[in-house]
Design a protein around this motif. Structure first.
Motif, PDB file in Angstrom:
ATOM      1  N   ARG A 148      21.219  21.599 -43.828  1.00 10.65           N
ATOM      2  CA  ARG A 148      21.257  23.129 -43.270  1.00 10.65           C
ATOM      3  C   ARG A 148      19.748  23.013 -42.595  1.00 10.65           C
ATOM      4  O   ARG A 148      19.320  23.712 -41.643  1.00 10.65           O
ATOM      5  CB  ARG A 148      21.324  24.083 -44.168  1.00 10.65           C
ATOM      6  CG  ARG A 148      21.116  25.289 -43.941  1.00 10.65           C
ATOM      7  CD  ARG A 148      21.118  26.338 -45.385  1.00 10.65           C
ATOM      8  NE  ARG A 148      20.007  25.849 -45.993  1.00 10.65           N
ATOM      9  CZ  ARG A 148      18.537  26.465 -45.740  1.00 10.65           C
ATOM     10  NH1 ARG A 148      18.661  27.239 -44.749  1.00 10.65           N
ATOM     11  NH2 ARG A 148      17.757  26.233 -46.670  1.00 10.65           N
ATOM     12  N   VAL A 149      18.818  22.447 -43.320  1.00 11.54           N
ATOM     13  CA  VAL A 149      17.297  22.505 -42.830  1.00 11.54           C
ATOM     14  C   VAL A 149      17.040  21.684 -41.635  1.00 11.54           C
ATOM     15  O   VAL A 149      16.501  22.214 -40.732  1.00 11.54           O
ATOM     16  CB  VAL A 149      16.280  21.976 -43.871  1.00 11.54           C
ATOM     17  CG1 VAL A 149      14.882  21.860 -43.481  1.00 11.54           C
ATOM     18  CG2 VAL A 149      16.302  22.901 -45.146  1.00 11.54           C
ATOM     19  N   LEU A 150      17.694  20.664 -41.441  1.00 10.25           N
ATOM     20  CA  LEU A 150      17.239  19.633 -40.390  1.00 10.25           C
ATOM     21  C   LEU A 150      18.264  19.951 -39.308  1.00 10.25           C
ATOM     22  O   LEU A 150      17.713  19.759 -38.131  1.00 10.25           O
ATOM     23  CB  LEU A 150      17.826  18.147 -40.947  1.00 10.25           C
ATOM     24  CG  LEU A 150      16.772  17.524 -41.925  1.00 10.25           C
ATOM     25  CD1 LEU A 150      17.545  16.252 -42.385  1.00 10.25           C
ATOM     26  CD2 LEU A 150      15.487  17.280 -41.387  1.00 10.25           C
ATOM     27  N   THR A 151      19.448  20.472 -39.026  1.00  5.65           N
ATOM     28  CA  THR A 151      20.146  20.446 -37.995  1.00  5.65           C
ATOM     29  C   THR A 151      19.599  21.350 -37.125  1.00  5.65           C
ATOM     30  O   THR A 151      19.581  20.885 -35.666  1.00  5.65           O
ATOM     31  CB  THR A 151      21.535  21.223 -38.440  1.00  5.65           C
ATOM     32  OG1 THR A 151      22.303  20.270 -39.138  1.00  5.65           O
ATOM     33  CG2 THR A 151      22.381  21.273 -37.036  1.00  5.65           C
ATOM     34  N   PRO A 152      19.230  22.565 -37.056  1.00  9.15           N
ATOM     35  CA  PRO A 152      18.301  23.350 -36.074  1.00  9.15           C
ATOM     36  C   PRO A 152      16.946  22.677 -35.496  1.00  9.15           C
ATOM     37  O   PRO A 152      16.998  22.670 -34.283  1.00  9.15           O
ATOM     38  CB  PRO A 152      18.169  24.668 -36.488  1.00  9.15           C
ATOM     39  CG  PRO A 152      18.173  24.410 -38.167  1.00  9.15           C
ATOM     40  CD  PRO A 152      19.038  23.604 -38.623  1.00  9.15           C
TER      41      PRO A 152
END
Length: 917
Positions: free
Chosen positions: A743-747
């Protein structure tokens, strides 16, 4: 006592010739008999009104019937000389010279002006025709005045490219053919109508114009082919054959045989110089020194030839490291420029001596004026002209290739190769080691520049051998790196097997080190073992020997590994940060299986004596057997030491409190990196904080903190080099990511994939982009989207690094043999750049191993296995090593690669096969 009839005959002849000139009104003086070196009379010319002309000439008189026994039809009489010494001396004399045959019975004097054009070489000696219609009398006064007024022969340089140096005495022609062949060899545009002599043939060979020589031989019976010249009765033609054999094969053995039987001292000197030059070129300077010293001790060579021998000895002394004696000899040849200013070979020899004196001078004592003046010679100009012509033709050839010009240039041969080779040959025969090395360097570069990865390994090895003998470490460095990556890598293996390390000279040792340092991975075990022994004995001579040791070590045998381990464990303190990193690389290259527990404990005990890089390598080996060391390293890591964290190795059993501290510390360092980027500050670190944070976050997901890392990778001011390895680490461990991490890394990764990072400072061109790694990671963080295909197509049109990532992305998107991206992957497996091919090959290897590949992908993969470089087979081996269970396809491919020239590839295959069975 009775007087000698010969003496009486000679005296009468000289007296009557003197009277003949006096009858013309000329002034005549007889030379001192005690100092007669071939000139009987000096005469001063006067015109018909008895006015002095200011012109003098020398006269040599031969009286008596014996000189009239060899008539040339009705033209006159031949005067023969077995050794040519007098004829050559008269040509080179400061005064024009007459040879006079005096008939005592008729009291008639017949004369000939001794010029180079009038002398006919007979092989061992020479002859000159004395015309029957040339007599000393009033009828020939004008002709005699013209001879007296003729100046001393001079070499007219302007315009000599067509006519050569016609005024050269015959005994000087061999030297000029070897040093400045343009003055002897026929011009290319003259044609083949007239036959050539051996000196001209030699000049053609030195100019690398073998085809022209063959043309003359085919059209004229008097010009033997090289094979026929070897058995000629004329020594000069035999010499031509031996020089030709050497230039075309590199073999030196036949050269020395030319010394014996040389018809005169000039020929003997030429043979010795060519032999010595050939020996020095292949690193046998000690043999050349013995040969040259023995000849100089004979002390029979004329001044310029003596200087020629001396400058070659300077070259040999310098190669053997005796710089004091080299300087002494180099200084002695300087006087030849003063005594023989009109001889272009003499001034060139003196120029080489000036260059040696400059290169070997103590710091601050360089004579720059002497160097520049000394090297400013006609021989140097002409060599530069030849080199410029070759580079011009090379530029034209490369331009036509760039322009996709498919037309062919008919005739002319390979001018680039021939002209560059000629510059090297003439420099070597002159004795100019520096210019010879430069010529060979240019020739090697030009040759490799026109070779592809599918070139014949033996031909490429031959070029590397030239560069090795010339000691061109810089060119070898880049060439071997290219061959290692792209092929043919086996060429490095072949040239390394021929090296004789112990017999190296100052020049060849530089080449040997370059091959070991940059091609050590490609050595055969026997060559590697010998190299390790040699390198270990010289590690105190410089860091380059230690670096070469680290490069060669993987290719050595297990017994040699043990020898090196014992050596590094016994090292005295390595306290400096210059040598310690090199020794650390040696320790890092030692395979794990060579270490025993006792070795590891000893490394831990002795680690503190060394500077940090080597200390950390010792600690990394000892930490598994030393709890107190592990505790200390952990404390240092918590305090911010990334090197201590790296030395810990296995991080699976770090206490929770320590993990929390380490992750917090690494996040702080990453935040500092972001601040530096925002302020435009660049920092260089040995260890990558982002990669280490990723490593700990993946292994300890409960303590993981990804926010700082996410800000780092999406920041445009942070160079891609500070992101790429960390992103690749996540790709490798993507299955360990928690949903919160995704969730943190994807964007952030999505932004990074479309980001163009800043490129700062002088290292801007070396910054890799992180967009490719981010694009691959994005596929693992979320389902594929149509935008991913657009990104892939964009990368296909980019630089090699972009295409490399395109191959990785295409591999991720290829889920079946019918996938749209399969064709892209197949195409990239044949890319011109090795990094792209290797990445595509690794993806194909995985697909083949998984049974996904169809016929087209399987065939493309088979072609990858035959790649002549190392990068593609190495990538395949690493990809197949990821299979953790029995896989028949992977095992079969790895078996095929176990005999690869690269020790690195062989090691990966052995290790991978051990867990596939």
């Amino acid at each position: 006592m009775r007087g000698s009839p010969t003496e009486t005959t000679g005296a009468v002849g000289a007296t009557e010739v003197m009277a003949a000139f006096q009858r013309l009104g000329w002034g005549v003086a007889a030379t001192d008999v005690q100092h007669d070196l071939g000139t009987d009379l000096i005469v001063q010319a006067r015109d018909g009104r008895m006015f002095d002309q200011g012109d003098f000439m020398g006269v040599q008189v031969k009286g008596g019937p014996s000189w009239f026994t060899d008539p040339a039809a009705d033209q006159g009489w031949w005067f023969y000389e077995s050794g040519r010494d007098h004829l050559d001396a008269w040509v080179a004399h400061g005064l024009p010279h007459l040879l006079v045959l005096h008939n005592l019975e008729t009291r008639t004097s017949y004369w000939v002006h001794v010029t180079p054009e009038a002398i006919v070489t007979t092989g061992k000696g020479a002859k000159i025709l004395v015309p029957a219609n040339n007599t000393i009398d009033e009828d020939h006064l004008n002709e005699l005045l013209a001879v007296a007024a003729s100046p001393r022969p001079k070499n007219v340089l302007e315009g000599s490219s067509w006519s050569g140096a016609a005024s050269l005495p015959p005994r000087h022609r061999l030297r000029h053919a070897l040093i400045v062949p343009r003055l002897i060899a026929p011009h290319p545009n003259i044609g083949y109508e007239q036959p050539i002599g051996p000196e001209q043939a030699l000049g053609l060979l030195v100019q690398a114009r073998v085809h022209a020589y063959e043309q003359f031989a085919s059209q004229h019976k008097s010009v033997p082919a090289l094979t026929e010249a070897a058995t000629s009765k004329d020594w000069r033609w035999r010499f031509v054959a031996r020089v030709g054999h050497h230039l075309m094969t590199g073999e030196t053995e036949e050269l020395s045989t030319a010394v014996d039987g040389a018809p005169d001292e000039a020929c003997r000197v030429a043979a010795i110089v060519v032999t010595a030059a050939g020996l020095i070129e292949v690193g046998r300077a000690n043999e050349a020194l013995d040969l040259l010293t023995a000849e100089l001790a004979r002390d029979k060579a004329e001044p310029v030839d003596h200087a020629w021998l001396t400058i070659q000895r300077v070259r040999a002394y310098a190669e053997l490291g005796d710089l004091e004696q080299a300087r002494f000899d180099a200084d002695t040849v300087q006087r030849i420029r003063i005594s023989h200013p009109g001889d272009v070979t003499a001034t060139a020899i003196a120029g080489v001596g000036a260059s040696v004196l400059f290169d070997t001078a103590d710091l601050g004592t360089w004579d720059l004026k002497g160097l520049i003046t000394g090297l400013d010679t006609a021989v140097g100009w002409w060599r530069s002209q030849t080199r410029a012509s070759a580079l011009s033709h090379l530029t034209d050839r490369l331009f036509r290739r760039w322009a996709h010009d498919t037309s062919h240039v008919i005739g002319g041969g390979d001018r680039v190769h021939n002209e560059l080779l000629s510059t090297a040959i003439t420099a070597s025969y002159l004795g100019d080691q520096s210019a010879w090395r430069h010529g060979i360097s240019l020739l090697g570069k030009a040759t490799l520049l026109l070779r592809g990865r599918d070139a014949d390994p033996d031909e490429v090895a031959g070029t590397l051998q030239m560069l090795r003998e010339a000691g061109d470490a810089s060119t070898l460095k880049h060439a071997i790196r290219r061959l290692h990556l792209d092929g043919p890598a086996s060429a490095v293996t072949r040239v390394a097997a021929t090296m004789s390390l112990e017999a190296g000279t100052r020049t060849t040792t530089e080449g040997n080190l370059a091959i070991l340092r940059y091609g050590g991975d490609l050595l055969e075990a026997e060559s590697a073992d010998a190299a390790v022994v040699w390198l270990l004995s010289r590690t105190e001579e410089g860091q380059q020997y230690v670096e070469a040791l680290a490069a060669v070590l993987p290719a050595a045998s297990p017994s040699t590994w043990r020898t090196v381990l014992d050596h590094v464990l016994a090292l005295s303190a390595v306290p400096d940060d210059i040598s310690a990193p090199s020794w650390a690389r040696v320790v890092a290259k030692l395979p794990e299986q060579v270490w025993t527990e006792g070795d590891a404990c000893l490394a831990g005990e002795r680690s503190s004596r060394h500077a940090l890089p080597l200390r950390r390598q010792f600690e990394a080996q000892a930490v598994a057997h030393n709890p107190s060391l592990r505790t200390r390293l952990l404390d240092e890591a918590e305090a911010g030491s990334l090197s201590a964290l790296a030395a810990l190795g296995d991080v699976h059993h770090i206490p929770s409190a320590s993990v929390h501290k380490l992750i917090s510390r690494l996040n702080s360092q990453i935040e500092e990196k972001i601040k530096q980027a925002e302020s435009g500050v660049m920092s260089m670190r040995s260890y990558d904080a982002a990669e280490m944070l990723v490593f700990l976050n993946l292994h300890y997901p409960h303590f993981a903190k990804w926010d700082s890392f996410a800000r780092l990778i999406q920041h445009p001011g942070v160079p891609g080099s500070d992101k790429q390895r960390a992103l690749q680490r996540i790709v490798q461990g993507a299955n360990q990511l928690t949903e919160e991490a995704k969730r943190v890394l994807t964007p952030a990764v999505q932004i990074t994939a479309s980001l163009t990072e800043s490129k700062q400072g002088i290292f801007a061109t070396f910054y890799p982009s992180s967009s490719g790694a981010a694009s691959e990671l994005l596929l693992l963080l979320r389902p594929p989207e149509s935008a991913d295909l657009d990104t892939l197509l964009k990368m296909l049109a980019g630089q090699p690094q972009d295409r490399q990532w395109a191959a990785r992305v295409a591999g991720q998107l290829t889920t079946t043999s019918q996938s749209e991206t399969a064709g892209i992957l197949i195409s990239l497996a044949s890319d011109e750049h090795p990094s792209v091919r290797s990445t595509a090959a690794a993806q194909l290897a995985y697909l083949v191993g998984e049974g996904i590949a169809g016929p087209a992908m399987s065939r493309a993969f088979e072609r990858c296995l035959d790649d002549p470089g190392v990068s593609v087979p190495n990538a395949i081996a690493h990809a197949l090593a990821t299979f953790s269970q029995e896989n028949e396809v992977a095992y079969r491919v790895l078996s095929r690669l176990r005999d690869h020239p690269s020790a690195q590839v062989r090691a990966v295959c052995r290790q991978a096969q051990s867990h596939l069975t």
